[in-house]
Motif scaffolding. Structure first.
Motif, short mmCIF file in Angstrom:
data_model
loop_
_atom_site.label_atom_id
_atom_site.label_comp_id
_atom_site.label_asym_id
_atom_site.label_seq_id
_atom_site.Cartn_x
_atom_site.Cartn_y
_atom_site.Cartn_z
N GLU A 122 1.66 -14.91 -2.56
CA GLU A 122 2.57 -14.77 -1.29
C GLU A 122 2.52 -13.38 -0.78
N THR A 123 2.47 -12.09 -1.70
CA THR A 123 2.49 -10.89 -1.09
C THR A 123 1.34 -10.58 -0.09
N LEU A 124 0.06 -11.47 -0.24
CA LEU A 124 -0.84 -11.17 0.61
C LEU A 124 -0.78 -12.17 1.55
N GLY A 125 -0.02 -13.10 1.75
CA GLY A 125 0.13 -14.00 2.66
C GLY A 125 -0.95 -15.06 2.74
N ILE A 126 -1.37 -15.48 1.33
CA ILE A 126 -2.44 -16.81 1.19
C ILE A 126 -1.81 -17.75 0.43
N VAL A 178 -4.19 -4.65 4.06
CA VAL A 178 -3.52 -4.89 2.49
C VAL A 178 -3.73 -3.79 1.66
N MET A 179 -5.02 -3.03 1.70
CA MET A 179 -5.22 -1.91 0.69
C MET A 179 -3.95 -0.65 1.12
N ASP A 181 -1.25 -1.00 2.54
CA ASP A 181 0.25 -1.69 2.05
C ASP A 181 0.50 -1.43 0.65
N LEU A 182 -0.54 -1.72 -0.11
CA LEU A 182 -0.35 -1.71 -1.67
C LEU A 182 -0.45 -0.28 -1.98
N ALA A 183 -0.93 0.55 -1.41
CA ALA A 183 -1.07 1.99 -1.81
C ALA A 183 0.46 2.65 -1.26
N ALA A 184 1.08 1.88 -0.11
CA ALA A 184 2.55 2.21 0.17
C ALA A 184 3.56 1.82 -0.67
N LEU A 201 -9.24 5.66 7.94
CA LEU A 201 -8.15 4.63 8.46
C LEU A 201 -7.22 4.52 7.68
N LEU A 202 -7.58 4.66 6.21
CA LEU A 202 -6.18 4.55 5.08
C LEU A 202 -5.68 5.96 4.84
N GLY A 203 -6.02 6.91 5.53
CA GLY A 203 -5.53 8.17 5.07
C GLY A 203 -5.89 8.43 3.68
#
Length: 259
Positions: A122-126, A178-179, A181-184, A201-203
């Motif tokens: 659900e978190t990943l929208g799948i 997704v990566m 958002d997971l770091a955030a 891109l990911l900072g």
């Protein structure tokens, strides 16, 4: 906190020597380098599957190589480049496999395990893929399922081996989003990539492995440069700033050229 201290790793002899970096929860580290330079050897050592020749890999001050299996599963989860199961498991079955390291031998998944698996999807929208055969979904969907499997494990750090490899551009961006958002959300992210632009891109922090002079480790903005492109890959490139209207600020973009 992931602490890597003076790591020397390899097989019969050293491939990587003196590698040191810290990765805090909520940070991402991108490991860069050409094929054959030692990225896979380093990655296997950080995962605990290849003992170091010297040095330490610490999670919260505890040595990775002396951790019991369950404790290691609570600290790190692995997302491979690809996964080809022998049977047509459903997507939910694959995600549930992320709970295996936390279960007793021969036990079946509990209601809690299924809840964690469904929550990850659900978190990943799948969630809509739950009953689909893993062998029948697209490459991008497979990668998201594997990330959900790692997320269901509940580990503090996710290690991803070339997570955007073999994906079309849209799915690459979806996986990178997704990566990010997971770091955030507080997860530590460690990943390998052939594209220096992913680190920008990911900072992320970036660790560029050089053949001649070891490593360059630091913020991606400092490590990913046109000089690095020439030294690591033998290509011409520029790192340019562009204005991101949605963010309301400038971001750096890696732009290679054909000779």
């Amino acid at each position: 906190m992931l602490e890597i201290r003076n790591l020397i790793c390899g097989y019969a002899g050293a491939v990587i020597e003196g590698f040191s970096v810290d990765v805090a929860p909520g940070e991402a580290l991108c490991i860069l380098g050409r094929n054959g330079i030692g990225k896979t050897t380093l990655f296997r050592t950080l995962l605990g599957t290849l003992p170091p020749l010297s040095g330490e890999v610490l999670f919260g001050g505890a040595d990775l190589f002396s951790m019991p299996r369950r404790e290691k599963a609570e600290k790190l989860a692995y997302v491979p480049q690809s996964h080809n199961p022998p049977f047509a498991y459903t997507a939910l079955d694959i995600v549930l496999m992320g709970r295996a390291g936390l279960m007793s031998a021969f036990s079946l998944p509990s209601a809690r395990d299924r809840e964690m698996a469904r929550s990850a999807m659900e978190t990943l929208g799948i969630s809509d893929l739950e009953g689909r055969a893993y062998t029948k979904v697209s490459g991008g969907e497979r990668q998201m399922i594997l990330i959900a499997r790692a997320l269901a494990q509940g580990a503090d750090f996710l290690f991803l081996d070339e997570p955007a490899a073999n994906l079309d551009y849209g799915n690459q961006m979806r996986v990178l989003r997704v990566m990010r958002d997971l770091a955030a959300s507080g997860k530590g992210i460690v990943f390998t990539s052939h594209d220096p632009g992913h680190a920008l891109l990911l900072g992320a922090k970036a660790a560029a492995i050089h053949a001649k002079d070891g490593f360059r480790i630091g913020a991606a903005d400092d490590v990913v440069t046109k000089e690095m492109a020439g030294e690591l890959y033998g290509v011409r490139a520029e790192v340019v700033e562009v204005f991101d209207a949605e963010r309301g600020g400038h971001v750096k973009v890696f732009a290679p050229f054909l000779d």
